[in-house]
Design a protein around this motif. Structure first.
Motif, PDB file in Angstrom:
ATOM      1  N   LEU A   1      36.310  30.210  32.919  1.00 37.78           N
ATOM      2  CA  LEU A   1      35.068  30.974  32.750  1.00 37.78           C
ATOM      3  C   LEU A   1      35.108  32.247  33.608  1.00 37.78           C
ATOM      4  CD1 LEU A   1      32.162  31.042  31.565  1.00 37.78           C
ATOM      5  CD2 LEU A   1      31.429  29.872  33.642  1.00 37.78           C
ATOM      6  N   ASP A   2      35.537  32.094  34.873  1.00 36.11           N
ATOM      7  CA  ASP A   2      35.612  33.274  35.749  1.00 36.11           C
ATOM      8  C   ASP A   2      36.561  34.327  35.178  1.00 36.11           C
ATOM      9  OD1 ASP A   2      33.838  32.295  37.571  1.00 36.11           O
ATOM     10  OD2 ASP A   2      35.364  31.364  38.836  1.00 36.11           O
ATOM     11  N   GLU A   3      37.672  33.871  34.608  1.00 32.88           N
ATOM     12  CA  GLU A   3      38.631  34.830  34.041  1.00 32.88           C
ATOM     13  C   GLU A   3      38.015  35.549  32.847  1.00 32.88           C
ATOM     14  OE1 GLU A   3      41.417  35.594  35.542  1.00 32.88           O
ATOM     15  OE2 GLU A   3      41.175  33.978  36.998  1.00 32.88           O
ATOM     16  N   THR A   4      37.276  34.810  31.987  1.00 32.67           N
ATOM     17  CA  THR A   4      36.734  35.450  30.782  1.00 32.67           C
ATOM     18  C   THR A   4      35.591  36.399  31.147  1.00 32.67           C
ATOM     19  OG1 THR A   4      35.306  33.556  30.420  1.00 32.67           O
ATOM     20  CG2 THR A   4      37.336  33.574  29.194  1.00 32.67           C
ATOM     21  N   LYS A   5      34.821  36.065  32.178  1.00 34.67           N
ATOM     22  CA  LYS A   5      33.746  36.977  32.595  1.00 34.67           C
ATOM     23  C   LYS A   5      34.328  38.288  33.102  1.00 34.67           C
ATOM     24  CE  LYS A   5      31.425  34.075  35.270  1.00 34.67           C
ATOM     25  NZ  LYS A   5      30.430  33.373  36.066  1.00 34.67           N
ATOM     26  N   ASN A   6      35.508  38.187  33.703  1.00 37.78           N
ATOM     27  CA  ASN A   6      36.248  39.367  34.136  1.00 37.78           C
ATOM     28  C   ASN A   6      35.452  40.319  35.024  1.00 37.78           C
ATOM     29  OD1 ASN A   6      38.582  40.834  34.282  1.00 37.78           O
ATOM     30  ND2 ASN A   6      38.171  42.032  32.428  1.00 37.78           N
ATOM     31  N   ARG A   7      34.685  39.757  35.943  1.00 37.59           N
ATOM     32  CA  ARG A   7      33.961  40.614  36.883  1.00 37.59           C
ATOM     33  C   ARG A   7      34.925  41.169  37.919  1.00 37.59           C
ATOM     34  NH1 ARG A   7      29.092  36.477  37.932  1.00 37.59           N
ATOM     35  NH2 ARG A   7      28.051  36.751  35.939  1.00 37.59           N
ATOM     36  N   PRO A   8      34.604  42.329  38.508  1.00 34.42           N
ATOM     37  CA  PRO A   8      35.492  42.848  39.561  1.00 34.42           C
ATOM     38  C   PRO A   8      35.529  41.896  40.757  1.00 34.42           C
ATOM     39  CG  PRO A   8      33.499  44.177  39.381  1.00 34.42           C
ATOM     40  CD  PRO A   8      33.464  43.214  38.252  1.00 34.42           C
ATOM     41  N   LEU A   9      36.613  41.977  41.534  1.00 28.57           N
ATOM     42  CA  LEU A   9      36.784  41.063  42.678  1.00 28.57           C
ATOM     43  C   LEU A   9      35.839  41.402  43.822  1.00 28.57           C
ATOM     44  CD1 LEU A   9      40.678  40.940  42.985  1.00 28.57           C
ATOM     45  CD2 LEU A   9      39.178  39.205  42.019  1.00 28.57           C
ATOM     46  N   TYR A  10      35.438  42.681  43.883  1.00 29.59           N
ATOM     47  CA  TYR A  10      34.598  43.117  45.011  1.00 29.59           C
ATOM     48  C   TYR A  10      33.896  44.403  44.620  1.00 29.59           C
ATOM     49  CZ  TYR A  10      38.693  46.088  45.521  1.00 29.59           C
ATOM     50  OH  TYR A  10      39.720  46.956  45.258  1.00 29.59           O
ATOM     51  N   ILE A  11      32.808  44.711  45.323  1.00 30.37           N
ATOM     52  CA  ILE A  11      32.103  45.982  45.135  1.00 30.37           C
ATOM     53  C   ILE A  11      32.121  46.711  46.474  1.00 30.37           C
ATOM     54  CG2 ILE A  11      29.889  47.096  44.543  1.00 30.37           C
ATOM     55  CD1 ILE A  11      30.985  45.588  42.179  1.00 30.37           C
ATOM     56  N   VAL A  12      32.578  47.948  46.433  1.00 36.12           N
ATOM     57  CA  VAL A  12      32.659  48.744  47.661  1.00 36.12           C
ATOM     58  C   VAL A  12      31.394  49.569  47.808  1.00 36.12           C
ATOM     59  CG1 VAL A  12      33.912  50.603  48.818  1.00 36.12           C
ATOM     60  CG2 VAL A  12      35.169  48.854  47.539  1.00 36.12           C
ATOM     61  N   LYS A  13      30.773  49.481  48.986  1.00 37.79           N
ATOM     62  CA  LYS A  13      29.578  50.297  49.246  1.00 37.79           C
ATOM     63  C   LYS A  13      30.020  51.685  49.706  1.00 37.79           C
ATOM     64  CE  LYS A  13      26.490  49.585  52.762  1.00 37.79           C
ATOM     65  NZ  LYS A  13      25.744  48.591  53.527  1.00 37.79           N
ATOM     66  N   GLU A  14      31.001  51.689  50.598  1.00 37.79           N
ATOM     67  CA  GLU A  14      31.420  52.967  51.177  1.00 37.79           C
ATOM     68  C   GLU A  14      32.851  52.858  51.705  1.00 37.79           C
ATOM     69  OE1 GLU A  14      29.593  56.136  54.437  1.00 37.79           O
ATOM     70  OE2 GLU A  14      28.941  54.058  54.470  1.00 37.79           O
ATOM     71  N   ILE A  15      33.600  53.965  51.627  1.00 38.95           N
ATOM     72  CA  ILE A  15      34.894  53.977  52.312  1.00 38.95           C
ATOM     73  C   ILE A  15      34.875  55.077  53.363  1.00 38.95           C
ATOM     74  CG2 ILE A  15      36.324  52.919  50.507  1.00 38.95           C
ATOM     75  CD1 ILE A  15      37.179  55.685  49.642  1.00 38.95           C
ATOM     76  N   ILE A  16      35.471  54.770  54.500  1.00 39.48           N
ATOM     77  CA  ILE A  16      35.422  55.711  55.622  1.00 39.48           C
ATOM     78  C   ILE A  16      36.846  55.944  56.133  1.00 39.48           C
ATOM     79  CG2 ILE A  16      34.569  56.041  57.998  1.00 39.48           C
ATOM     80  CD1 ILE A  16      32.461  53.729  56.570  1.00 39.48           C
ATOM     81  N   GLY A  17      37.203  57.217  56.246  1.00 37.04           N
ATOM     82  CA  GLY A  17      38.493  57.561  56.836  1.00 37.04           C
ATOM     83  C   GLY A  17      39.607  57.763  55.821  1.00 37.04           C
ATOM     84  N   PHE A  18      39.259  57.686  54.524  1.00 28.21           N
ATOM     85  CA  PHE A  18      40.307  57.808  53.505  1.00 28.21           C
ATOM     86  C   PHE A  18      40.366  59.211  52.910  1.00 28.21           C
ATOM     87  CE2 PHE A  18      39.496  53.263  53.608  1.00 28.21           C
ATOM     88  CZ  PHE A  18      40.759  52.721  53.507  1.00 28.21           C
TER      89      PHE A  18
END
Ligand code: UDP
Ligand code: MG
Length: 313
Positions: free
Chosen positions: A290-307
């Protein structure tokens, strides 16, 4: 100049970050390679982010990926892998259990052509019960897995860019990174490593989450648990067939009527228990499908700093 990325997931490690940063600098400042330290803040609700921002201000090698909420250890590491630009990527925990001095050995083996160098835990500095459970878990993992699963190793280790690029292409949701790393193959080496002691007493990965991780590794790399139902079915059918023959024989020869209410109840409970467990195991596989078929992203990034000035595909 070769670039090495250190990926460190952080969940409420406010008090340990200074200790870790100091220990890591003690190693990397002695090296000629360029380093970037990617801290993935996995939804900490203590002062971890402020601490990281402070460290970043004084050291531009320190970069931060800040999640929108807690997504878990394996997903935080996956994010770090996605953002790393190094020719080699080293994964390590923030709690001082992974001794930074081991990085010297990792780099040495990498220079000698190894694609993956990982730590094999010689002895965990945890209680006897937990240590025994870990040992059992790893043993079972090496027995039932389809691939040559390394014994007693976690995420602590170095991966060459080739390996990182392959792992980034794996879309699997319930990830067990030490397994995926072994699955890639190429030239791998495990180094015996004395585990350090956590700087405080509270592991951030709960016992329930460790059990989920154990299931993730068993289920991702083996179909043997699915076959348990068939094996048990054959076993019980065989026993009942023998039982029927014995009953018929006794009835025809000595005419004995067998009694045994309690044994029948005990048997019914045993067999229904086993049936429910095997249905549960199938459920674990289905949940992951079920998790594979839903295919949601692994994580959500709020902000990146220093890149700044870095381009990502
Ligand atoms: N961690 C994380 N997200 C979580 C739980 C833990 O990023 O939901 C981080 C934690 O801050 C630490 C690493 O993952 O750097 C390993 O956590 P812990 O030491 O609790 O795990 P254990 O060593 O007991 O497996
Ligand atoms: Mg730990």
């Amino acid at each position: 100049m070769r670039v090495i990325s250190l990926v460190i997931p952080v969940f409420n490690e406010e008090k340990g970050l200074d200790i870790l940063y100091k220990a890591v600098c003690g190693v990397i400042n002695k090296r000629e390679e360029t380093f970037e330290l990617i801290f993935v803040n996995d939804g900490s609700y203590d002062g971890s982010l402020e601490k990281l921002l402070n460290i970043h201000k004084s050291d531009p090698r320190v970069k931060i990926v800040d999640f929108s909420r807690n997504f878990g250890h394996q997903n935080a590491l996956s994010a770090g892998i996605d953002f790393a630009r190094g020719d080699a990527v080293i994964l390590m925990d923030a709690d001082m259990e992974d001794p930074p001095e081991k990085i010297y050995d990792f780099l040495e083996y990498w220079k000698n052509g190894y694609d993956v160098v990982y730590a094999i835990r010689k002895k965990r500095k945890v209680g006897v019960i937990k240590r025994t459970l870990f040992a059992l878990y790893h043993k079972l993992n090496t027995i039932i897995s389809d691939i040559a699963m390394p014994d007693a190793s976690g995420i602590f280790g170095l991966m060459d860019r080739k390996v990182v690029n392959i792992i980034r292409r794996i879309p699997e949701k319930n990830r067990y990174l030490p397994g995926l790393r072994a699955w890639v193959g190429l030239k791998q080496m495990g180094l015996e490593t004395e585990r350090g002691k956590r700087y405080d007493k509270n592991p951030r990965v709960s016992f329930a989450k460790l059990i989920k991780l154990a299931f993730d590794s068993y289920i991702s790399f083996s179909k043997i648990p699915l076959k348990i139902a068939s094996f048990l079915g054959i076993f019980f059918s065989f026993i009942s067939f023998i039982g029927i023959l014995v009953i018929i024989f006794l009835k025809l020869t000595v005419g004995i009527q067998l009694r045994g209410w309690s044994s029948i109840i005990a048997l019914i409970l045993l067999v229904t228990g086993i049936q429910l467990i095997t249905i549960g195991i199938i459920g674990e596989y289905i949940g992951r499908i079920l998790d594979e078929t839903k295919n949601r992203p692994l994580y959500i990034v709020k902000e990146i700093i220093g890149f700044e000035n870095q381009i990502y595909e």
